[in-house]
Design a protein around this motif. Structure first.
Motif, PDB file in Angstrom:
ATOM      1  N   PHE A  10     -34.139   0.061 -16.073  1.00  0.00           N
ATOM      2  CA  PHE A  10     -33.870   0.763 -17.436  1.00  0.00           C
ATOM      3  C   PHE A  10     -32.428   1.122 -17.532  1.00  0.00           C
ATOM      4  O   PHE A  10     -31.709   1.623 -16.596  1.00  0.00           O
ATOM      5  N   LEU A  11     -31.793   0.904 -18.765  1.00  0.00           N
ATOM      6  CA  LEU A  11     -30.412   1.195 -19.265  1.00  0.00           C
ATOM      7  C   LEU A  11     -29.604   0.243 -18.539  1.00  0.00           C
ATOM      8  O   LEU A  11     -28.173   0.468 -18.602  1.00  0.00           O
ATOM      9  N   GLU A  12     -30.064  -0.621 -17.695  1.00  0.00           N
ATOM     10  CA  GLU A  12     -29.190  -1.800 -17.067  1.00  0.00           C
ATOM     11  C   GLU A  12     -28.494  -2.739 -18.313  1.00  0.00           C
ATOM     12  O   GLU A  12     -27.323  -2.917 -18.074  1.00  0.00           O
ATOM     13  N   GLY A  13     -29.508  -3.248 -19.218  1.00  0.00           N
ATOM     14  CA  GLY A  13     -29.062  -4.450 -20.386  1.00  0.00           C
ATOM     15  C   GLY A  13     -28.414  -5.373 -19.361  1.00  0.00           C
ATOM     16  O   GLY A  13     -28.736  -5.787 -18.271  1.00  0.00           O
ATOM     17  N   ASN A  14     -27.243  -5.966 -20.021  1.00  0.00           N
ATOM     18  CA  ASN A  14     -26.405  -7.034 -19.626  1.00  0.00           C
ATOM     19  C   ASN A  14     -25.300  -6.615 -18.689  1.00  0.00           C
ATOM     20  O   ASN A  14     -24.949  -7.611 -17.979  1.00  0.00           O
ATOM     21  N   THR A  15     -24.943  -5.398 -18.717  1.00  0.00           N
ATOM     22  CA  THR A  15     -23.776  -5.024 -18.006  1.00  0.00           C
ATOM     23  C   THR A  15     -23.943  -4.057 -16.716  1.00  0.00           C
ATOM     24  O   THR A  15     -23.205  -4.214 -16.081  1.00  0.00           O
ATOM     25  N   GLY A  16     -25.067  -3.472 -16.787  1.00  0.00           N
ATOM     26  CA  GLY A  16     -25.284  -2.708 -15.453  1.00  0.00           C
ATOM     27  C   GLY A  16     -24.624  -1.258 -15.635  1.00  0.00           C
ATOM     28  O   GLY A  16     -24.443  -0.515 -14.468  1.00  0.00           O
ATOM     29  N   LEU A  17     -23.926  -1.031 -16.585  1.00  0.00           N
ATOM     30  CA  LEU A  17     -23.136   0.073 -16.753  1.00  0.00           C
ATOM     31  C   LEU A  17     -23.915   1.505 -17.574  1.00  0.00           C
ATOM     32  O   LEU A  17     -23.599   2.593 -17.349  1.00  0.00           O
ATOM     33  N   GLY A  18     -24.953   1.161 -18.020  1.00  0.00           N
ATOM     34  CA  GLY A  18     -25.647   2.307 -19.148  1.00  0.00           C
ATOM     35  C   GLY A  18     -26.001   3.365 -18.306  1.00  0.00           C
ATOM     36  O   GLY A  18     -25.806   4.509 -18.614  1.00  0.00           O
ATOM     37  N   LEU A  19     -26.818   3.226 -17.059  1.00  0.00           N
ATOM     38  CA  LEU A  19     -27.368   4.168 -16.196  1.00  0.00           C
ATOM     39  C   LEU A  19     -25.844   4.929 -15.688  1.00  0.00           C
ATOM     40  O   LEU A  19     -26.219   6.077 -15.498  1.00  0.00           O
ATOM     41  N   TYR A  20     -24.954   4.322 -15.243  1.00  0.00           N
ATOM     42  CA  TYR A  20     -23.970   4.797 -14.624  1.00  0.00           C
ATOM     43  C   TYR A  20     -23.067   5.654 -15.621  1.00  0.00           C
ATOM     44  O   TYR A  20     -22.760   6.783 -15.283  1.00  0.00           O
ATOM     45  N   PHE A  21     -23.328   5.316 -16.970  1.00  0.00           N
ATOM     46  CA  PHE A  21     -22.460   6.028 -18.105  1.00  0.00           C
ATOM     47  C   PHE A  21     -23.186   7.214 -18.297  1.00  0.00           C
ATOM     48  O   PHE A  21     -22.788   8.259 -18.309  1.00  0.00           O
ATOM     49  N   ALA A  22     -24.734   7.280 -18.185  1.00  0.00           N
ATOM     50  CA  ALA A  22     -25.395   8.290 -18.473  1.00  0.00           C
ATOM     51  C   ALA A  22     -25.219   9.467 -17.316  1.00  0.00           C
ATOM     52  O   ALA A  22     -25.198  10.666 -17.708  1.00  0.00           O
ATOM     53  N   GLU A  23     -25.292   8.903 -15.989  1.00  0.00           N
ATOM     54  CA  GLU A  23     -25.306   9.750 -15.137  1.00  0.00           C
ATOM     55  C   GLU A  23     -23.766  10.341 -14.962  1.00  0.00           C
ATOM     56  O   GLU A  23     -23.396  11.686 -14.597  1.00  0.00           O
ATOM     57  N   LEU A  24     -22.625   9.728 -15.252  1.00  0.00           N
ATOM     58  CA  LEU A  24     -21.166  10.401 -15.301  1.00  0.00           C
ATOM     59  C   LEU A  24     -21.269  11.330 -16.510  1.00  0.00           C
ATOM     60  O   LEU A  24     -20.582  12.190 -16.135  1.00  0.00           O
ATOM     61  N   SER A  25     -21.872  11.148 -17.572  1.00  0.00           N
ATOM     62  CA  SER A  25     -21.763  12.005 -18.608  1.00  0.00           C
ATOM     63  C   SER A  25     -22.341  13.244 -18.437  1.00  0.00           C
ATOM     64  O   SER A  25     -22.193  14.389 -18.760  1.00  0.00           O
TER      65      SER A  25
ATOM     66  N   HIS B 249     -20.728  17.662 -17.042  1.00  0.00           N
ATOM     67  CA  HIS B 249     -21.082  18.966 -17.462  1.00  0.00           C
ATOM     68  C   HIS B 249     -21.368  19.943 -16.200  1.00  0.00           C
ATOM     69  O   HIS B 249     -22.513  19.678 -15.568  1.00  0.00           O
ATOM     70  N   VAL B 250     -20.514  20.768 -16.069  1.00  0.00           N
ATOM     71  CA  VAL B 250     -20.565  21.564 -14.676  1.00  0.00           C
ATOM     72  C   VAL B 250     -20.458  22.842 -15.039  1.00  0.00           C
ATOM     73  O   VAL B 250     -19.266  23.181 -15.958  1.00  0.00           O
ATOM     74  N   ILE B 251     -21.168  23.927 -14.657  1.00  0.00           N
ATOM     75  CA  ILE B 251     -20.935  25.525 -14.834  1.00  0.00           C
ATOM     76  C   ILE B 251     -20.821  25.859 -13.506  1.00  0.00           C
ATOM     77  O   ILE B 251     -21.887  25.752 -12.956  1.00  0.00           O
ATOM     78  N   ASP B 252     -19.581  26.487 -12.961  1.00  0.00           N
ATOM     79  CA  ASP B 252     -19.576  27.118 -11.629  1.00  0.00           C
ATOM     80  C   ASP B 252     -19.811  25.785 -10.777  1.00  0.00           C
ATOM     81  O   ASP B 252     -18.887  24.927 -10.785  1.00  0.00           O
ATOM     82  N   THR B 253     -20.839  25.994 -10.080  1.00  0.00           N
ATOM     83  CA  THR B 253     -21.002  24.658  -8.869  1.00  0.00           C
ATOM     84  C   THR B 253     -22.234  23.950  -9.453  1.00  0.00           C
ATOM     85  O   THR B 253     -22.561  22.927  -8.765  1.00  0.00           O
ATOM     86  N   VAL B 254     -22.848  24.268 -10.576  1.00  0.00           N
ATOM     87  CA  VAL B 254     -23.971  23.699 -10.871  1.00  0.00           C
ATOM     88  C   VAL B 254     -23.750  22.248 -12.012  1.00  0.00           C
ATOM     89  O   VAL B 254     -23.206  22.448 -12.755  1.00  0.00           O
ATOM     90  N   LYS B 255     -24.022  21.322 -11.420  1.00  0.00           N
ATOM     91  CA  LYS B 255     -23.628  20.039 -12.399  1.00  0.00           C
ATOM     92  C   LYS B 255     -25.135  19.406 -13.021  1.00  0.00           C
ATOM     93  O   LYS B 255     -26.196  19.645 -12.532  1.00  0.00           O
ATOM     94  N   GLY B 256     -24.889  18.528 -13.989  1.00  0.00           N
ATOM     95  CA  GLY B 256     -25.827  18.083 -14.729  1.00  0.00           C
ATOM     96  C   GLY B 256     -26.318  16.799 -13.835  1.00  0.00           C
ATOM     97  O   GLY B 256     -25.637  16.227 -13.096  1.00  0.00           O
ATOM     98  N   PHE B 257     -27.507  16.394 -14.080  1.00  0.00           N
ATOM     99  CA  PHE B 257     -28.020  15.168 -13.610  1.00  0.00           C
ATOM    100  C   PHE B 257     -29.201  14.330 -14.529  1.00  0.00           C
ATOM    101  O   PHE B 257     -29.223  14.903 -15.608  1.00  0.00           O
ATOM    102  N   ILE B 258     -29.354  13.214 -14.105  1.00  0.00           N
ATOM    103  CA  ILE B 258     -30.608  12.371 -14.974  1.00  0.00           C
ATOM    104  C   ILE B 258     -31.696  12.388 -13.961  1.00  0.00           C
ATOM    105  O   ILE B 258     -31.716  12.229 -12.728  1.00  0.00           O
TER     106      ILE B 258
END
Length: 229
Positions: free
Chosen positions: A172-187, A191-200
């Motif tokens: 899922f989200l890998e497509g032809n480049t393998g970067l889609g999932l990585y991009f979603a995770e980095l995005s 997003h960080v509030i204090d020590t709480v980070k976003g995730f997928i």
């Protein structure tokens, strides 16, 4: 001889390619306007146009990915009404879904608000939807909910879902480049509030039966300002 920063050169090349795709899209639109809607070439033109739009969005994703990975991206967060945000996403992506005879809809509480970087989340949603276009049978749904202290933006489809039984679990989200999932995770983790980070999360869709990618973004409490890092 000064060492060449190849990553910067690649980022510049991507930016230039993105501009070229934009020019092609403009020329293609002019061509569409010049021919009759019943012309036999209309479907081919629409197919080319949607492919170029997808490529353009991928270039945007790669530029953001470069900045995120190199700590060169400055988060721009604000408070958004999710009903308006998701409506904008569906409006922009609907032609691509229609070209594949797929239904694209969004669901959320009309009063729901969230704090996030609009540019990053727009890129993440479009990446997820373009991927879902490859697997959905009839429908794709974008939704937004509040879960504890997180805003959850999800993209679901009625395709075959994730195959967790073999080595293809990350398709899922890998497509032809393998970067889609990585991009979603980095995005998300940007997003960080204090020590709480976003995730997928990659899950099965409980409503459509296919795949579900959910992006969890931490939200400030009533006594917190927009103190994202």
């Amino acid at each position: 001889m000064k060492k060449i920063d190849i990553s910067t050169i690649l980022a510049s090349a991507i930016h230039e390619s993105k501009n070229q795709v934009g020019t092609l899209l403009y020329q293609l639109q002019s061509l569409k306007d010049a021919i009759n809607n019943n012309d036999t070439h209309q479907k081919k033109i629409i197919s080319i146009e949607e492919s170029l739009k997808k490529l353009n969005d991928e270039w945007v994703e790669y530029l953001y990915l470069y900045k995120l990975a190199s700590d060169g991206y400055e988060l721009h967060v604000d408070t958004f009404l999710l009903d308006e945000f998701l409506d904008d996403q569906v409006f922009a992506l609907f032609p691509s879904a229609k070209a594949k005879n797929l239904e694209l809809e969004y669901v959320c509480d009309p009063t729901l608000t969230g704090v996030f970087d609009e540019r990053l989340m727009t890129a993440v949603v479009s990446t997820a939807v373009y991927n879902a276009l490859r697997f959905a049978k009839t429908k794709i749904r974008i939704s937004a909910t509040k879960n504890a202290d997180f805003l959850v933006i999800s993209v679901e489809d009625d395709g075959k879902g994730f195959n967790q039984s073999d080595d293809q679990q990350d398709v899922f989200l890998e497509g032809n480049t393998g970067l889609g999932l990585y991009f979603a995770e980095l995005s998300a983790t940007a997003h960080v509030i204090d020590t709480v980070k976003g995730f997928i999360k990659k899950e099965s869709s409980l409503t459509l039966g296919g795949a579900n990618l959910s992006v969890y973004l931490p939200q400030p409490s009533a006594d917190q300002s927009l103190s994202f890092k």
